[in-house]
Design an enzyme around this catalytic site. Sequence first.
Site, PDB file in Angstrom:
ATOM      1  N   SER A   1     -12.572   2.688  10.646  1.00 41.16           N
ATOM      2  CA  SER A   1     -11.915   2.583   9.350  1.00 41.16           C
ATOM      3  C   SER A   1     -12.629   1.614   8.421  1.00 41.16           C
ATOM      4  CB  SER A   1     -10.471   2.127   9.542  1.00 41.16           C
ATOM      5  OG  SER A   1      -9.867   1.824   8.304  1.00 41.16           O
ATOM      6  N   ASN A   2     -12.666   1.984   7.140  1.00 40.79           N
ATOM      7  CA  ASN A   2     -13.210   1.097   6.111  1.00 40.79           C
ATOM      8  C   ASN A   2     -12.356  -0.156   5.929  1.00 40.79           C
ATOM      9  OD1 ASN A   2     -13.328   0.950   2.598  1.00 40.79           O
ATOM     10  ND2 ASN A   2     -15.073   0.451   3.894  1.00 40.79           N
ATOM     11  N   ASP A   3     -11.129  -0.138   6.475  1.00 43.18           N
ATOM     12  CA  ASP A   3     -10.287  -1.336   6.415  1.00 43.18           C
ATOM     13  C   ASP A   3     -11.032  -2.562   6.921  1.00 43.18           C
ATOM     14  OD1 ASP A   3      -8.255   0.327   5.567  1.00 43.18           O
ATOM     15  OD2 ASP A   3      -6.972   0.012   7.325  1.00 43.18           O
TER      16      ASP A   3
ATOM     17  N   LYS B   1      -2.984  -0.358  14.656  1.00 43.38           N
ATOM     18  CA  LYS B   1      -2.300   0.857  15.098  1.00 43.38           C
ATOM     19  C   LYS B   1      -2.689   1.174  16.543  1.00 43.38           C
ATOM     20  CE  LYS B   1      -1.636   3.159  10.638  1.00 43.38           C
ATOM     21  NZ  LYS B   1      -2.414   2.376   9.676  1.00 43.38           N
TER      22      LYS B   1
ATOM     23  N   ASP C   1     -16.284   6.854  14.278  1.00 40.27           N
ATOM     24  CA  ASP C   1     -15.114   6.835  13.397  1.00 40.27           C
ATOM     25  C   ASP C   1     -14.524   5.432  13.380  1.00 40.27           C
ATOM     26  OD1 ASP C   1     -12.950   7.387  11.834  1.00 40.27           O
ATOM     27  OD2 ASP C   1     -12.154   9.012  13.066  1.00 40.27           O
TER      28      ASP C   1
ATOM     29  N   LYS D   1      -5.326  10.866   0.037  1.00 35.58           N
ATOM     30  CA  LYS D   1      -5.362   9.619   0.799  1.00 35.58           C
ATOM     31  C   LYS D   1      -6.655   8.903   0.432  1.00 35.58           C
ATOM     32  CE  LYS D   1      -5.271   7.760   5.513  1.00 35.58           C
ATOM     33  NZ  LYS D   1      -5.277   8.107   6.964  1.00 35.58           N
TER      34      LYS D   1
ATOM     35  N   VAL E   1      -5.196   0.520   3.072  1.00 36.34           N
ATOM     36  CA  VAL E   1      -5.363  -0.937   3.064  1.00 36.34           C
ATOM     37  C   VAL E   1      -6.617  -1.330   2.289  1.00 36.34           C
ATOM     38  CG1 VAL E   1      -5.882  -2.948   4.517  1.00 36.34           C
ATOM     39  CG2 VAL E   1      -4.043  -1.371   5.170  1.00 36.34           C
TER      40      VAL E   1
ATOM     41  N   GLU F   1       0.836  -1.204   0.000  1.00 33.47           N
ATOM     42  CA  GLU F   1       0.000   0.000   0.000  1.00 33.47           C
ATOM     43  C   GLU F   1       0.867   1.248   0.000  1.00 33.47           C
ATOM     44  OE1 GLU F   1      -0.501   2.250   2.709  1.00 33.47           O
ATOM     45  OE2 GLU F   1      -0.458   1.086   4.575  1.00 33.47           O
TER      46      GLU F   1
END
Length: 320
Positions: free
Chosen positions: A140-142, A160, A138, A86, A106, A25
Amino acid sequence: MADIYEIAAEVKEALAEGRAVVALESTLVAQGLPWPANLETAQGAEAAVRAAGATPATIAVVAGRIRVGLSALELEHLARAGTFLKAGRRDLSQAVARRLDAATTVSATLWIARGQGIGVMATGGLGGVHREAATTFDVSNDLDELARADGALVVCSGIKSILDMPATLDALETRGVPVVGYQTSELPAFLTRSSGLALEARVESADEAAALVHAHRALRLPAAVILTQPVPEADALDAGAMDDALASALAEARHQRISGKAVTPFLLDRIRQATEGRGLRANQALILANARLAGDVAVALAASEDFHHGKHGQHGTKSK
């Protein structure tokens, strides 16, 4: 729409011959690390994949074209420009339609890689459930992309540590995404070696990891497999120093009302400053180690599977 994609010749050749390919990535290059460490790390990650006997495919969008494999000059442009969007999966259509430059997260990297028959990727740390997500929502779409990336393997150093790691691990379990420790029974915490969160599955070698992924694919189970490797011990941050730096960074982010996509790069930059560069060295070290491990597992998979002429999963993942 075939002109949307441009596949590097060496990647195309490796896929055609059923050889191992590892997707890399690009947000960690464009937004995750400062110049010139970002370019050095990107070059090092590609070299680590090659050292394992696999072909690297760094993925990005350049002037609206989805690139799978970048030249040396393109990699430097990605690292130096400072203007790349991004892009998660949801942002790809905008980047293509507006002919933008975009670095892929990702979720976007997985989507693109699987569409081109690349079933292994490497990254640093995964996105997930942000702290205070109960009020900010919030997430992440990951996570959703990992849940739909049937048969893919993602090598990382856990979640993370700026995120809510227990909530993220629970969210992955809810989505049926297996999280496997590489020579560890605890979830790595990105820049530090352990989060204190137990993992139920563990492998000791690249061959064992390949066997597990092969079984996952043979069973046609949904979701990607996450293989988590701790940051090398010599480069890891002390947990106490990490906690102090993160607490300060989070307080500053709230004060400045940083939100959305800007949160992660902001926090990582503040942690690097607070740890006087030790955070940067840890980040670089884990990225290189993950690229090498992904290459090793991809080579082992290529030796044991021949998915090249068949499709796997709803989005058409073809293993190498």
